[in-house]
Design an enzyme around this catalytic site. Sequence first.
Site, PDB file in Angstrom:
ATOM      1  N   PRO A  73      42.810  52.114  36.619  1.00 30.27           N
ATOM      2  CA  PRO A  73      41.409  51.682  36.765  1.00 30.27           C
ATOM      3  C   PRO A  73      40.986  50.452  35.961  1.00 30.27           C
ATOM      4  O   PRO A  73      40.149  50.532  35.061  1.00 30.27           O
ATOM      5  CB  PRO A  73      40.635  52.930  36.342  1.00 30.27           C
ATOM      6  CG  PRO A  73      41.530  53.591  35.349  1.00 30.27           C
ATOM      7  CD  PRO A  73      42.929  53.347  35.847  1.00 30.27           C
ATOM      8  N   CYS A  74      41.512  49.305  36.329  1.00 30.23           N
ATOM      9  CA  CYS A  74      41.141  48.059  35.659  1.00 30.23           C
ATOM     10  C   CYS A  74      39.678  47.705  35.900  1.00 30.23           C
ATOM     11  O   CYS A  74      39.085  46.958  35.120  1.00 30.23           O
ATOM     12  CB  CYS A  74      42.062  46.921  36.079  1.00 30.23           C
ATOM     13  SG  CYS A  74      42.159  46.662  37.858  1.00 30.23           S
ATOM     14  N   HIS A  75      39.065  48.261  36.933  1.00 27.72           N
ATOM     15  CA  HIS A  75      37.645  48.010  37.206  1.00 27.72           C
ATOM     16  C   HIS A  75      36.742  48.630  36.145  1.00 27.72           C
ATOM     17  O   HIS A  75      35.577  48.266  36.046  1.00 27.72           O
ATOM     18  CB  HIS A  75      37.263  48.523  38.604  1.00 27.72           C
ATOM     19  CG  HIS A  75      37.401  50.000  38.761  1.00 27.72           C
ATOM     20  ND1 HIS A  75      38.625  50.622  38.952  1.00 27.72           N
ATOM     21  CD2 HIS A  75      36.466  50.992  38.747  1.00 27.72           C
ATOM     22  CE1 HIS A  75      38.439  51.924  39.053  1.00 27.72           C
ATOM     23  NE2 HIS A  75      37.138  52.176  38.929  1.00 27.72           N
TER      24      HIS A  75
END
Length: 159
Positions: A125-127
Site C-alpha cells: 500500500p504505497c498509496h
Amino acid sequence: MYFSTYQSPFGNIALTATDKGLAALAFQAGEAAIERDLNWQTDEQKFSQVKQQLDQYFTGSRREFELALDPKGTPFQQRVWQALCQIKMGETASYAELAQAINNPKAVRAVGSANGANPIALIIPCHRVIGTNGKLTGYAGGLALKAKLLMHEGAQFKV
C-alpha cells in the site's frame, strides 16, 4: 510471466504474476501502466485469488490482502515494501516514519524512491504514504486516485 486485467471501480488494473506469486499490479490510467509483453501467458487461474480479494477490498469486506507476492527490487526496496505492508487500512504514514520503521531515519529520500518503485500498487500500500504535513504526495496513479483509495479506506489526510 502471466498477465491479466481487472476492472475496478477506480479504473482498469493490469496484473502480472510469476509461478511464485503476484509480480505487479498497476492502475492503467496512471504513470505506471503495464504494457503487455506478447510472450506473457494468460492463465486466469493464476489470478483468481487476487481478483477475489480485490473484489472483497472494493466492496469493503477485506481489510488485508493475503496473497503470495513476487515483487522484483533491491534489498533496500524490499525492506521498504515490507514496511509499507505494516500500514493498516485506514491509516497513513510519512516517508520519515517509514525511514524510522526500517531503522534508517536519514534515508527519507531513498524511502520515497523505493516507495515510487513499488511494482504492486494497492496490495503493497504505497498509496498510504503521505507528507509529514498530512497532505497527499506523489502517486503513480495520480493524486486523484490516491485520494479515492484513501477515502475508500477511511484514512485521514489534508487536501
